[in-house]
Scaffold this active site. Structure first.
Site, PDB file in Angstrom:
ATOM      1  N   ASP A  69       0.880  -1.172   0.000  1.00  0.00           N
ATOM      2  CA  ASP A  69       0.000   0.000   0.000  1.00  0.00           C
ATOM      3  C   ASP A  69       0.914   1.217   0.000  1.00  0.00           C
ATOM      4  O   ASP A  69       1.654   1.440   0.971  1.00  0.00           O
ATOM      5  CB  ASP A  69      -0.885  -0.035   1.254  1.00  0.00           C
ATOM      6  CG  ASP A  69      -1.853   1.137   1.308  1.00  0.00           C
ATOM      7  OD1 ASP A  69      -1.575   2.187   0.701  1.00  0.00           O
ATOM      8  OD2 ASP A  69      -2.899   0.996   1.977  1.00  0.00           O
ATOM      9  N   TYR A 152     -10.305  15.065  -4.844  1.00  0.00           N
ATOM     10  CA  TYR A 152      -9.714  14.523  -6.082  1.00  0.00           C
ATOM     11  C   TYR A 152      -9.102  15.651  -6.911  1.00  0.00           C
ATOM     12  O   TYR A 152      -7.949  15.571  -7.351  1.00  0.00           O
ATOM     13  CB  TYR A 152     -10.759  13.739  -6.882  1.00  0.00           C
ATOM     14  CG  TYR A 152     -10.150  12.928  -8.012  1.00  0.00           C
ATOM     15  CD1 TYR A 152      -9.530  11.710  -7.754  1.00  0.00           C
ATOM     16  CD2 TYR A 152     -10.174  13.375  -9.325  1.00  0.00           C
ATOM     17  CE1 TYR A 152      -8.943  10.960  -8.778  1.00  0.00           C
ATOM     18  CE2 TYR A 152      -9.605  12.629 -10.358  1.00  0.00           C
ATOM     19  CZ  TYR A 152      -8.996  11.422 -10.081  1.00  0.00           C
ATOM     20  OH  TYR A 152      -8.422  10.683 -11.090  1.00  0.00           O
TER      21      TYR A 152
HETATM   22  N1  NAD Z   1      -9.626   5.875 -15.388  1.00  0.00           N
HETATM   23  C1  NAD Z   1      -9.671   7.166 -15.616  1.00  0.00           C
HETATM   24  O1  NAD Z   1     -10.552   7.686 -16.323  1.00  0.00           O
HETATM   25  C2  NAD Z   1      -8.622   8.081 -15.010  1.00  0.00           C
HETATM   26  C3  NAD Z   1      -8.634   9.428 -15.409  1.00  0.00           C
HETATM   27  C4  NAD Z   1      -7.677  10.289 -14.880  1.00  0.00           C
HETATM   28  C5  NAD Z   1      -6.730   9.818 -13.996  1.00  0.00           C
HETATM   29  N2  NAD Z   1      -6.752   8.509 -13.618  1.00  0.00           N
HETATM   30  C6  NAD Z   1      -5.733   8.094 -12.657  1.00  0.00           C
HETATM   31  O2  NAD Z   1      -5.033   6.965 -13.147  1.00  0.00           O
HETATM   32  C7  NAD Z   1      -4.593   6.168 -12.052  1.00  0.00           C
HETATM   33  C8  NAD Z   1      -5.020   4.718 -12.281  1.00  0.00           C
HETATM   34  O3  NAD Z   1      -6.416   4.684 -12.430  1.00  0.00           O
HETATM   35  P1  NAD Z   1      -7.171   3.426 -13.100  1.00  0.00           P
HETATM   36  O4  NAD Z   1      -8.380   3.991 -13.753  1.00  0.00           O
HETATM   37  O5  NAD Z   1      -6.221   2.618 -13.875  1.00  0.00           O
HETATM   38  O6  NAD Z   1      -7.640   2.676 -11.776  1.00  0.00           O
HETATM   39  P2  NAD Z   1      -7.971   1.135 -11.433  1.00  0.00           P
HETATM   40  O7  NAD Z   1      -8.952   1.213 -10.331  1.00  0.00           O
HETATM   41  O8  NAD Z   1      -8.267   0.335 -12.660  1.00  0.00           O
HETATM   42  O9  NAD Z   1      -6.574   0.607 -10.860  1.00  0.00           O
HETATM   43  C9  NAD Z   1      -5.980   1.207  -9.749  1.00  0.00           C
HETATM   44  C10 NAD Z   1      -5.062   0.183  -9.094  1.00  0.00           C
HETATM   45  O10 NAD Z   1      -4.350   0.863  -8.057  1.00  0.00           O
HETATM   46  C11 NAD Z   1      -4.363   0.061  -6.892  1.00  0.00           C
HETATM   47  N3  NAD Z   1      -4.237   0.937  -5.730  1.00  0.00           N
HETATM   48  C12 NAD Z   1      -5.111   1.873  -5.304  1.00  0.00           C
HETATM   49  N4  NAD Z   1      -4.644   2.469  -4.194  1.00  0.00           N
HETATM   50  C13 NAD Z   1      -3.452   1.898  -3.919  1.00  0.00           C
HETATM   51  C14 NAD Z   1      -2.490   2.082  -2.897  1.00  0.00           C
HETATM   52  N5  NAD Z   1      -2.683   2.961  -1.903  1.00  0.00           N
HETATM   53  N6  NAD Z   1      -1.367   1.330  -2.914  1.00  0.00           N
HETATM   54  C15 NAD Z   1      -1.160   0.418  -3.900  1.00  0.00           C
HETATM   55  N7  NAD Z   1      -2.042   0.190  -4.888  1.00  0.00           N
HETATM   56  C16 NAD Z   1      -3.179   0.919  -4.900  1.00  0.00           C
HETATM   57  C17 NAD Z   1      -5.700  -0.671  -6.943  1.00  0.00           C
HETATM   58  O11 NAD Z   1      -5.681  -1.845  -6.129  1.00  0.00           O
HETATM   59  C18 NAD Z   1      -5.833  -0.964  -8.429  1.00  0.00           C
HETATM   60  O12 NAD Z   1      -5.243  -2.200  -8.775  1.00  0.00           O
HETATM   61  C19 NAD Z   1      -5.160   6.812 -10.795  1.00  0.00           C
HETATM   62  O13 NAD Z   1      -4.173   7.642 -10.203  1.00  0.00           O
HETATM   63  C20 NAD Z   1      -6.298   7.642 -11.330  1.00  0.00           C
HETATM   64  O14 NAD Z   1      -6.643   8.738 -10.492  1.00  0.00           O
HETATM   65  C21 NAD Z   1      -7.659   7.628 -14.107  1.00  0.00           C
END
Ligand code: NAD
Length: 246
Positions: A69, A152
């Site tokens: 984490d 956020y």
């Molecule tokens: N999906 C979108 O539209 C989007 C848009 C803008 C930014 N983001 C950013 O991209 C990043 C990834 O998002 P995603 O959509 O791929 O998410 P997702 O939910 O598919 O994957 C996120 C992963 O991060 C892991 N995780 C979360 N908190 C954690 C922690 N404290 N320690 C270790 N692992 C942790 C989760 O277990 C998960 O496997 C994030 O920072 C998110 O804010 C996503």
């Protein structure tokens, strides 16, 4: 092994990707392994990280699953100790972060979202490897577009600002850039594109669709790579043109 772009990486150089069990982190881990990097795939979901690693290994790449984490200091220390058993960690992708849909206390959310990225960088740079590069995952939310959750917006703006700090003041140690995904088709946005709200939102995106995790991953890998050796401190939206129409 495969026909993936190599981006000029030295084969076997080591990359830590956080949040590698799902979405953007998972895609980036796969793409990095395809580009010849050895990947330490971190996630608090240990089974998910192990699955990513098994898939990479199956495809002929090299990877190690690290259950950690990133918001817990001891787990970051242990994660780096494990990752460094592979050798010098030269690259970092700070991707893990909570979904904007989760209700979180504001102060705690900033600690989890951006404090964790800073802790990862500090540990990564102790000591700083030669040729180090980091990409922090921000968002178009917070930097260009408002979201319902206050934390956020604030934390993603902070990620971009922190990255600029690194680029300006720590350039002797690391090259730092941020990638700002727009709406991206990952598990956390499952069903969004087909929902009424999603359809309305996508009408405002010039490319009229969500991005794929891989489309984010390619931008991340480029910025991390030696091909981007003179790129430092940029905030790169990968959003189908969404923000230029706002
Ligand atoms: N999906 C979108 O539209 C989007 C848009 C803008 C930014 N983001 C950013 O991209 C990043 C990834 O998002 P995603 O959509 O791929 O998410 P997702 O939910 O598919 O994957 C996120 C992963 O991060 C892991 N995780 C979360 N908190 C954690 C922690 N404290 N320690 C270790 N692992 C942790 C989760 O277990 C998960 O496997 C994030 O920072 C998110 O804010 C996503």
């Amino acid at each position: 092994m495969n026909a993936s772009p190599q981006f000029g990486f030295t084969p076997g150089d080591i990359l830590v990707v956080t949040g590698a069990a799902s979405g953007i982190g998972r895609a980036t881990a796969h793409q990095a392994a395809g580009a010849g990097l050895t990947v330490a795939a971190w996630d608090l979901d240990g089974d998910g990280a192990a699955t990513t690693v098994a898939e990479i290994t199956e495809a002929g790449g090299t990877a190690l699953a690290v259950t950690a984490d990133v918001s817990v200091a001891e787990q970051v220390d242990e994660g780096f100790a494990r990752s460094r058993e592979l050798g010098t960690v030269r690259y970092l992708v700070n991707n893990a972060g909570p979904s904007s849909a989760v209700e979180l206390d504001f102060d705690e959310a900033l600690r989890i979202s951006v404090g964790s990225m800073r802790r990862m960088v500090e540990t990564f740079l102790s000591p700083a490897p030669t040729g180090a590069a980091v990409v922090n995952i921000a968002s178009v939310a917070g930097n260009v577009i408002g979201t319902a959750s206050d934390w956020y917006c604030a934390s993603k703006s902070a990620v971009a600002g922190y990255t600029r700090h690194l680029a300006a003041y720590r350039s002797h140690e690391v090259r730092a850039n941020s990638v700002a995904p727009g709406m991206t088709d990952t598990p956390r946005l499952a069903g969004f594109a087909s929902s009424e709200v999603g359809q309305r939102a996508l009408e405002r995106v010039p490319l009229h669709r969500m991005g794929t995790p891989e489309e984010i991953g390619w931008a991340v890998l480029f910025l991390l790579s030696p091909l981007a050796s003179y790129v430092n401190g940029v905030f790169l939206p990968v959003d189908g043109g969404w923000t230029v129409t706002q």
